[in-house]
Scaffold this active site. Structure first.
Site, short mmCIF file in Angstrom:
data_model
loop_
_atom_site.label_atom_id
_atom_site.label_comp_id
_atom_site.label_asym_id
_atom_site.label_seq_id
_atom_site.Cartn_x
_atom_site.Cartn_y
_atom_site.Cartn_z
CG HIS A 218 29.11 46.24 46.00
ND1 HIS A 218 29.35 47.30 45.16
CD2 HIS A 218 28.54 46.77 47.12
CE1 HIS A 218 28.96 48.44 45.77
NE2 HIS A 218 28.47 48.13 46.95
CG ASP B 114 37.01 42.06 39.19
OD1 ASP B 114 37.60 41.84 40.28
OD2 ASP B 114 37.11 43.14 38.59
#
Ligand code: OAD
Ligand code: ZN
Length: 247
Positions: free
Chosen positions: A119, A102
């Site tokens: 990730h 994010d």
């Protein structure tokens, strides 16, 4: 209390590492994956092979990504992000390893050289064949113009995918190496807001503990590694960091 126990750990840290999961961003309005209402309780993940092989899956992946944009695009760092950025600025933390995609650690002021994104990052896209970078706005415009057809790379015609790692996709080698070096050389390893079920990421707390670090787990629910940890704090991340730092 758990705040006092966390405060004692934080005050002793010299060269420590924080390892974060989706739980640190839930107070920012971003759902996690495995809690009730989490992303993987609503949809099965689209793996890398399916994304590559199927135009329908590619379109579906982009539809889901755009559906998250109101939450992701407007999110601001939360109390956990701000606490970690402060500990980094004080020199207590030497780095943050995150599974999150994010961009909120960066938004809290953490420089790239102190952050490992295991990730990837879903706030932009890349071509899977040539690596060219594309912004989300461009992908969205192409998607809408093409009646919900996932765009191909204008440079090489390869598939354009969010820069987040999917199941079945090779892990980023540099991020893995940096995470390994941080985990093997820290005095305290703080695992924060992760269910610790996804590998190879979940191997880093184990590596740190084996290398002699004090392992602390801060998570609302129990994890498989609670028995390995020196301290387990089952509390809300924002609440417990706020209370610990106030001491
Ligand atoms: P999970 O959803 O598996 O775990 C998040 C954990 O945070 C859960 O155990 C929650 O109980 C806890 N939690 C949520 N909000 C909290 C709060 N405010 N305070 C304390 N605890 C809280 O998310 P991750 O462990 O990050 O990978 O998931 C790991 C990976 O699985 C993700 O990076 C993603 C996913 O598949 C990929 O997509 C490759
Ligand atoms: Zn390309």
């Amino acid at each position: 209390t758990s705040a006092a126990a966390l405060a004692a750990v934080l005050s002793g840290m010299r060269a420590s590492v924080a390892f974060t999961g989706a739980g640190i961003s839930t107070e920012c309005g971003i759902p996690d994956f495995r809690s009730p209402g989490g992303l993987w309780t609503r949809n099965r993940p689209i793996d890398y092979q399916s994304f590559r092989a199927s135009p329908e899956m590619r379109a579906e992946a982009w539809r889901r990504r755009f559906a998250l944009e109101p939450a992701l695009g407007g999110a601001r760092p939360g109390r956990g992000h701000r606490a970690l950025a402060g500990l980094l600025a004080q020199g207590r933390l030497q780095g943050i390893i995150t599974q999150n995609i994010d961009g909120l650690h960066q938004a809290s002021g953490v420089p790239d050289e102190r952050l490992v994104e295991l990730h990837g990052n879903s706030t932009y896209a890349t071509c899977l064949d040539c690596g060219a970078r594309y912004e989300l706005g461009w992908v969205r415009a192409q998607f809408e113009e093409g009646q919900e057809r996932a765009p191909d790379c204008p440079a090489c015609a390869g598939p354009v995918k969010s820069a987040a790692i999917s199941f079945g996709q090779p892990m980023p080698a540099e991020a893995m190496a940096r995470a390994g070096a941080l985990s093997g050389g820290c005095d305290v390893f703080l695992a924060i807001g992760s269910s610790l079920v996804v590998w190879p990421a979940a191997g880093f707390p184990v590596q740190a503990k084996r290398a002699g670090a004090t392992l602390v787990i801060v998570n609302r629910e129990s994890t498989e590694f609670d028995d390995l940890a020196d301290l387990v704090i089952n509390a809300d991340i924002g609440d417990v960091f706020e209370a610990a730092l106030a001491r």
